[in-house]
Design an enzyme around this catalytic site. Structure first.
Site, PDB file in Angstrom:
ATOM      1  N   ARG A  40      -2.798   6.610   1.512  1.00  0.00           N
ATOM      2  CA  ARG A  40      -3.317   7.793   2.198  1.00  0.00           C
ATOM      3  C   ARG A  40      -2.332   8.533   3.094  1.00  0.00           C
ATOM      4  O   ARG A  40      -2.638   9.618   3.575  1.00  0.00           O
ATOM      5  CB  ARG A  40      -4.562   7.405   3.012  1.00  0.00           C
ATOM      6  CG  ARG A  40      -5.762   7.171   2.132  1.00  0.00           C
ATOM      7  CD  ARG A  40      -6.940   6.651   2.911  1.00  0.00           C
ATOM      8  NE  ARG A  40      -6.753   5.258   3.276  1.00  0.00           N
ATOM      9  CZ  ARG A  40      -7.695   4.483   3.793  1.00  0.00           C
ATOM     10  NH1 ARG A  40      -8.895   4.977   4.042  1.00  0.00           N
ATOM     11  NH2 ARG A  40      -7.457   3.223   4.075  1.00  0.00           N
ATOM     12  N   ARG A  88       0.818  -1.219   0.000  1.00  0.00           N
ATOM     13  CA  ARG A  88       0.000   0.000   0.000  1.00  0.00           C
ATOM     14  C   ARG A  88       0.853   1.271   0.000  1.00  0.00           C
ATOM     15  O   ARG A  88       0.474   2.277   0.609  1.00  0.00           O
ATOM     16  CB  ARG A  88      -0.949   0.024   1.217  1.00  0.00           C
ATOM     17  CG  ARG A  88      -2.027  -1.038   1.199  1.00  0.00           C
ATOM     18  CD  ARG A  88      -3.191  -0.587   0.341  1.00  0.00           C
ATOM     19  NE  ARG A  88      -4.257  -1.572   0.365  1.00  0.00           N
ATOM     20  CZ  ARG A  88      -5.352  -1.470   1.108  1.00  0.00           C
ATOM     21  NH1 ARG A  88      -5.530  -0.425   1.879  1.00  0.00           N
ATOM     22  NH2 ARG A  88      -6.264  -2.406   1.050  1.00  0.00           N
ATOM     23  N   TYR A 114     -15.372 -10.850   0.538  1.00  0.00           N
ATOM     24  CA  TYR A 114     -16.077  -9.578   0.293  1.00  0.00           C
ATOM     25  C   TYR A 114     -17.391  -9.795  -0.459  1.00  0.00           C
ATOM     26  O   TYR A 114     -18.382  -9.137  -0.176  1.00  0.00           O
ATOM     27  CB  TYR A 114     -15.177  -8.595  -0.467  1.00  0.00           C
ATOM     28  CG  TYR A 114     -14.095  -8.020   0.419  1.00  0.00           C
ATOM     29  CD1 TYR A 114     -14.395  -7.022   1.341  1.00  0.00           C
ATOM     30  CD2 TYR A 114     -12.793  -8.494   0.367  1.00  0.00           C
ATOM     31  CE1 TYR A 114     -13.409  -6.505   2.181  1.00  0.00           C
ATOM     32  CE2 TYR A 114     -11.804  -7.984   1.198  1.00  0.00           C
ATOM     33  CZ  TYR A 114     -12.119  -6.992   2.108  1.00  0.00           C
ATOM     34  OH  TYR A 114     -11.153  -6.495   2.947  1.00  0.00           O
ATOM     35  N   ARG A 116      -7.272  12.248  -4.161  1.00  0.00           N
ATOM     36  CA  ARG A 116      -8.421  11.603  -3.526  1.00  0.00           C
ATOM     37  C   ARG A 116      -9.568  12.607  -3.323  1.00  0.00           C
ATOM     38  O   ARG A 116     -10.740  12.230  -3.386  1.00  0.00           O
ATOM     39  CB  ARG A 116      -7.957  11.052  -2.180  1.00  0.00           C
ATOM     40  CG  ARG A 116      -8.925  10.101  -1.524  1.00  0.00           C
ATOM     41  CD  ARG A 116      -8.289   9.573  -0.247  1.00  0.00           C
ATOM     42  NE  ARG A 116      -9.060   8.496   0.316  1.00  0.00           N
ATOM     43  CZ  ARG A 116      -9.989   8.673   1.231  1.00  0.00           C
ATOM     44  NH1 ARG A 116     -10.274   9.876   1.675  1.00  0.00           N
ATOM     45  NH2 ARG A 116     -10.649   7.625   1.703  1.00  0.00           N
ATOM     46  N   ASP A 120      -7.050  -2.122  -7.258  1.00  0.00           N
ATOM     47  CA  ASP A 120      -7.636  -2.770  -6.088  1.00  0.00           C
ATOM     48  C   ASP A 120      -7.953  -4.219  -6.417  1.00  0.00           C
ATOM     49  O   ASP A 120      -8.178  -4.553  -7.590  1.00  0.00           O
ATOM     50  CB  ASP A 120      -8.909  -2.049  -5.637  1.00  0.00           C
ATOM     51  CG  ASP A 120      -9.218  -2.390  -4.190  1.00  0.00           C
ATOM     52  OD1 ASP A 120      -8.584  -1.816  -3.296  1.00  0.00           O
ATOM     53  OD2 ASP A 120     -10.061  -3.266  -3.957  1.00  0.00           O
TER      54      ASP A 120
END
Ligand code: CP3
Length: 342
Positions: free
Chosen positions: A29, A25, A151, A38, A74
Site C-alpha cells: 500500500r 510486503r 486466523y 486496489r 496472501d
C-alpha cells in the site's frame, strides 16, 4: 540461469560483494500504482487474477533495484482452498463469518487438491516469471500452520490471539488435527510452487511470538519443521518467526537455508543463537522507515556491519507499513545496494 543471484548466494552461504535486499510486503500500500489497482479490484480478486497478481509482484521491481521478488498473494489462500471462507473486509482485515472452534468443524475440513483449488497462484507464478525474465529470483511463501490456525479460530486479527490459544489448550486433539491438515495442504502447495519455478520459499510465522517456548514447540515449530523437511530437498526454505527469537537455536538445527528475525533482537545475539553459521534475514524496524533518508542510510550501514555482509539478507523486521514515503523505502534499498566495506 538467474542473472542477479545475490539472494541465492546468501542462502547458500557463499561470499558476496554486498548483501542482497528485499522488503517484506514490498508489493503493497505504500506504492501509488498498487493503490490504483486496489481502487479497482478487491483484495482476493487481485490474488486470484494471475495477470493482476503478476503485475503487482513486479511493481516494486520496476521502481527499485531489489534483489528478489515475492509473489503477490496472501497466506489466507491456503485456508480458502480448504473450504474456509475468508473475506478481506476494509478497515477490519481478514474476516471469517463462522470461526473454527469445535472438533466437528475441524473434521469437516478437507485437505484439497491444490492443483485445482490454487491453480490461479501457479498461473500467476508462470506470468510473473515471464515478466521477471530471469533478472532476479522469485520467492514463494505460505503462512505457518500456527499462524493460519490463529486466523481460523479467532475469525479475524487479534492483539494476543487468546481465543486461538484457549482452543489449543482446551482442545489439543482438534487443534493438532487442524494444524496437520493445514500442514499437509501447505506442503503440497509449496511443492507445486517449486515445480512452477520459484527459487525459494518463505514460511511466515507472524504469530509464533504469542506462544511460550514450550507451546511453540508443540503448536508451531513441530509443523513448520514438517514443511522444512518436505521442502528442503527441493528448494531453499526460509522461516520468519516474528517474536520467535527464543526458538532460533532449535531452528538452527533444522534444514532451513535462512532464518528471518525481527527488530527486537540485536544482530550479535541472533548470530550467537544461530551458531554463527546460519544465513539471517532482517531486521530493520519497519517504523524506522519514517526517519529521514539520511538517518535510514546510516542505520542500514550499521545493520550490515553488525550482521556482517556474508550469510545475510537485508530486509525489514516485518512488513513495510502503508504510510511510508517512497523516497524512504528507496533510501533503505539504495543504502544496501551502495554499501561498500570499510
Ligand atoms: O510481501 C509481499 O509483498 C507479498 C505479499 C503478501 C501479502 N500478504 C499481501 C497483502 C504477503 C507475503 C502476505 C502475508 C501475510 N498475510 C501474512 C504474513 C506476513 C505478515 O505480515 O505478518 C499475514 C499475517 C497475512 C494476513 C493478512 N493479509 C493481513 C493481516 C492483512 C492486512 C489487513 C489490513 O487491512 O491491514 C492482509 C492483507 C494484505 N495482504 C495486504 C497486502 C498487500 C493489504 C491489504 C490490501 O491491499 O487491500
Amino acid at each position: 540461469m538467474i542473472k542477479n543471484d545475490l539472494y541465492l548466494k546468501a542462502l547458500r552461504g557463499e561470499t558476496v560483494e554486498r548483501p542482497p535486499v528485499w522488503m517484506m510486503r514490498q508489493a503493497g500500500r505504500y506504492l501509488p500504482e498498487f493503490m490504483a489497482l486496489r481502487d479497482k479490484y478487491d483484495f482476493f480478486t487481485r490474488c486470484q487474477t494471475p495477470e493482476l497478481a503478476a503485475e503487482i509482484t513486479v511493481q516494486p521491481i520496476r521502481r527499485f533495484p531489489l534483489d528478489a521478488a515475492i509473489l503477490f498473494s496472501d497466506i489466507l489462500v491456503v485456508p480458502q482452498a480448504m473450504g474456509i471462507d475468508f473475506k478481506m473486509v476494509e478497515s477490519v482485515g481478514p474476516w471469517l463469518e463462522t470461526p473454527i472452534r469445535t472438533m466437528e468443524q475441524v473434521q469437516q475440513i478437507e485437505v484439497p487438491n491444490v492443483e485445482d483449488t490454487l491453480s490461479y497462484v501457479f498461473d500467476a507464478i508462470e506470468l510473473t516469471l515471464l515478466k521477471l525474465d530471469n533478472e532476479i529470483p522469485l520467492i514463494g511463501f505460505a503462512g505457518s500452520p500456527w499462524t493460519i490456525l490463529c486466523y481460523c479460530v479467532e475469525g479475524k486479527g487479534s492483539k494476543a490471539f487468546d481465543i486461538a490459544k484457549s482452543f489449543c489448550f482446551r482442545n489439543p486433539e482438534a487443534a493438532h488435527l487442524l494444524l496437520q491438515k493445514i500442514t499437509d495442504t501447505t506442503i503440497a502447495y509449496l511443492k507445486r510452487k517449486v515445480e512452477k519455478g520459484v527459487s525459494a520459499v518463505q514460511v511466515f510465522d507472524s504469530w509464533g511470538g504469542m506462544l511460550s517456548p514450550e507451546d511453540y514447540q508443540e503448536f508451531s515449530w513441530k509443523y513448520i519443521n514438517q514443511i522444512v523437511e518436505a521442502l528442503s530437498p527441493l528448494t531453499h526454505v526460509v522461516v520468519f518467526g516474528k517474536g520467535c527469537w527464543f526458538a532460533l537455536e532449535e531452528m538452527t538445527l533444522s534444514k532451513v537455508s535462512a532464518l528471518g528475525v525481527d527488530w527486537t533482537i540485536r544482530p550479535e545475539f541472533a548470530r550467537v543463537l544461530t551458531n554463527h553459521t546460519m544465513t539471517l534475514q532482517g531486521n530493520f524496524d519497519p517504523a524506522r522507515l519514517n526517519s529521514t533518508p539520511e538517518t535510514i542510510k546510516k542505520m542500514v550501514n550499521e545493520m550490515i556491519e553488525r550482521f556482517g555482509k556474508d550469510r545475510y539478507i537485508a530486509n525489514l523486521g516485518h512488513g513495510i507499513l502503508p504510510n511510508i514515503p517512497l523516497e524512504n523505502a528507496e533510501a533503505f534499498i539504495r543504502a544496501v545496494v551502495d554499501w561498500k566495506p570499510n
